[in-house]
Design a protein around this motif. Structure first.
Motif, short mmCIF file in Angstrom:
data_model
loop_
_atom_site.label_atom_id
_atom_site.label_comp_id
_atom_site.label_asym_id
_atom_site.label_seq_id
_atom_site.Cartn_x
_atom_site.Cartn_y
_atom_site.Cartn_z
N ASN A 1 0.86 -1.18 0.00
CA ASN A 1 0.00 0.00 0.00
C ASN A 1 0.90 1.24 0.00
O ASN A 1 1.69 1.44 0.92
N THR B 1 -3.05 8.35 -2.29
CA THR B 1 -2.91 6.98 -1.81
C THR B 1 -3.39 6.05 -2.91
O THR B 1 -4.28 6.40 -3.71
N ASP C 1 -5.18 3.47 -2.76
CA ASP C 1 -6.36 2.67 -2.39
C ASP C 1 -7.23 2.34 -3.59
O ASP C 1 -7.85 1.28 -3.65
N ASN D 1 -4.25 0.43 -6.68
CA ASN D 1 -3.15 -0.44 -6.26
C ASN D 1 -2.77 -1.41 -7.38
O ASN D 1 -3.60 -2.15 -7.89
#
Length: 352
Positions: free
Chosen positions: A170, A223, A225, A228
């Motif tokens: 992550n 990010t 999220d 990925n």
């Protein structure tokens, strides 16, 4: 006559009240002087900096709200106990630098430790260095923002990065720009004497070079999220056009940093607070606690965040002629060296 009498009556009442009231002196406490830590170390070899300042929450006529903290002992320690000392910059007080060529190691965990001149000690919580993620193609283009009541819109240059996100972890991203510099174009041949307003052309100089710290309109973080393990395009930077930066050539280093989850959460809170709309529905601003703590007083508020990051970077030259829109030229009818900080000769690494 009645108006005059009434006016005199009001004046008499006002003066009478003023004569009966003793002055009340208000003593306002200056507020806590908060230590602020700002800096990071990355996997890119170089001299990394940690800045220490003191900021007052409130002070007399708001003077000295931010002051550098000098003569501190500053070091970073990894999980194996290896210590690297930072030295204070001789030219910029409160700015502490790692040795030349220092680079954090991906996967290692570091803490920042500080001892002030008065003996107070501080430490960061441990931060683990992420793996650098290579940057893909970087596109840039001009964008415009209409301004009510203005003929010319505001504008700037937006940078979009292709991110090839790893699927096995992550990732949290943070983009910054460094080493911004641009050509300053002037017209010394159009110079006029300030007193007589008569033409007084100068022979030098038409082109200078100005280094600057570009103020961005936003903080650029992301990010994975939602992407990925995928390839995606992310807006990584926006540089406002002030009518000078993009006349001919603008240079910058775009840094892509992989940071920890806790550092990302800290930056997201800072971003939310700095982008408040200014309406009555905004939450009140507050000090955002980082990862620094006092070893002498756990209740002491310490601002800022010590970050570690995996880094990839790329130097870019933006040519104004390639942009679809630029702000109207800000004409400098003088020697370009009158611009504060402008240098006549380009740096040795200038290579557009």
């Amino acid at each position: 006559m009645r108006k005059i009498i009434l006016s005199l009556l009001y004046v008499g009442i006002f003066l009478g009240l003023g004569a009966c009231v003793d002055p009340y002196e208000v003593e306002i406490e200056s507020g806590a002087q908060l230590l602020t830590v700002d800096g990071m170390i990355t996997t890119d070899p170089g001299r990394h900096s940690i800045k220490l300042t003191r900021s007052d929450t409130y002070g007399s006529v708001f003077e000295g709200l931010i002051r550098p903290v000098s003569l501190a002992t500053v070091l970073v320690r990894n999980q194996d106990g290896v210590v690297t000392y930072l030295t204070e910059d001789s030219e910029v007080k409160g700015n502490y630098l790692t040795p030349e060529g220092f680079a954090a190691k991906a996967g290692d965990t570091y803490t920042l430790q500080i001892q002030l001149q008065d003996g107070k000690t501080y430490t960061s919580l441990p931060e683990t260095v992420g793996n650098p993620v290579p940057m893909g193609n970087i596109d840039y283009y001009s964008v415009e923002f209409p301004v009510e009541g203005e003929l010319e819109p505001e504008s700037g240059v937006r940078f979009v990065v292709d991110v090839e996100d790893p699927s096995d972890e992550n990732n949290f991203y943070y983009w910054r720009t460094e080493n911004a510099m641009f050509e300053v174009n002037a017209r010394p041949d159009l110079y006029m004497d300030r007193e007589t307003r008569a033409p007084a052309p100068k022979d030098c100089c038409f082109t200078c070079y100005l280094a600057e710290s570009v103020g961005n309109r936003s903080m650029f973080i992301a990010t994975d999220d939602d992407f990925n393990g995928l390839s995606t395009k992310v807006t990584a930077m926006f540089i406002p056009d002030d009518g000078l930066r993009f006349i001919t050539t603008f240079r910058m280093d775009l840094r892509q940093l992989t940071i920890s989850a806790s550092a990302y959460r800290f930056l997201r809170l800072v971003k939310q607070q700095t982008e408040l709309s200014g309406s009555v529905f905004d939450p009140p601003p507050a000090n955002i606690r980082g990862n620094m703590i006092s070893l002498d007083d756990p209740d002491e508020v310490v601002l800022g965040y010590f970050m570690v990051a995996g880094e990839t970077n790329e130097r870019m030259y933006i040519h104004g002629a390639d942009l679809d829109y630029r702000q109207p030229l800000s004409l400098i009818a003088d020697d370009c060296r009158v611009v504060v900080g402008a240098e006549e000769n380009p740096p040795s690494d200038w290579n557009p």
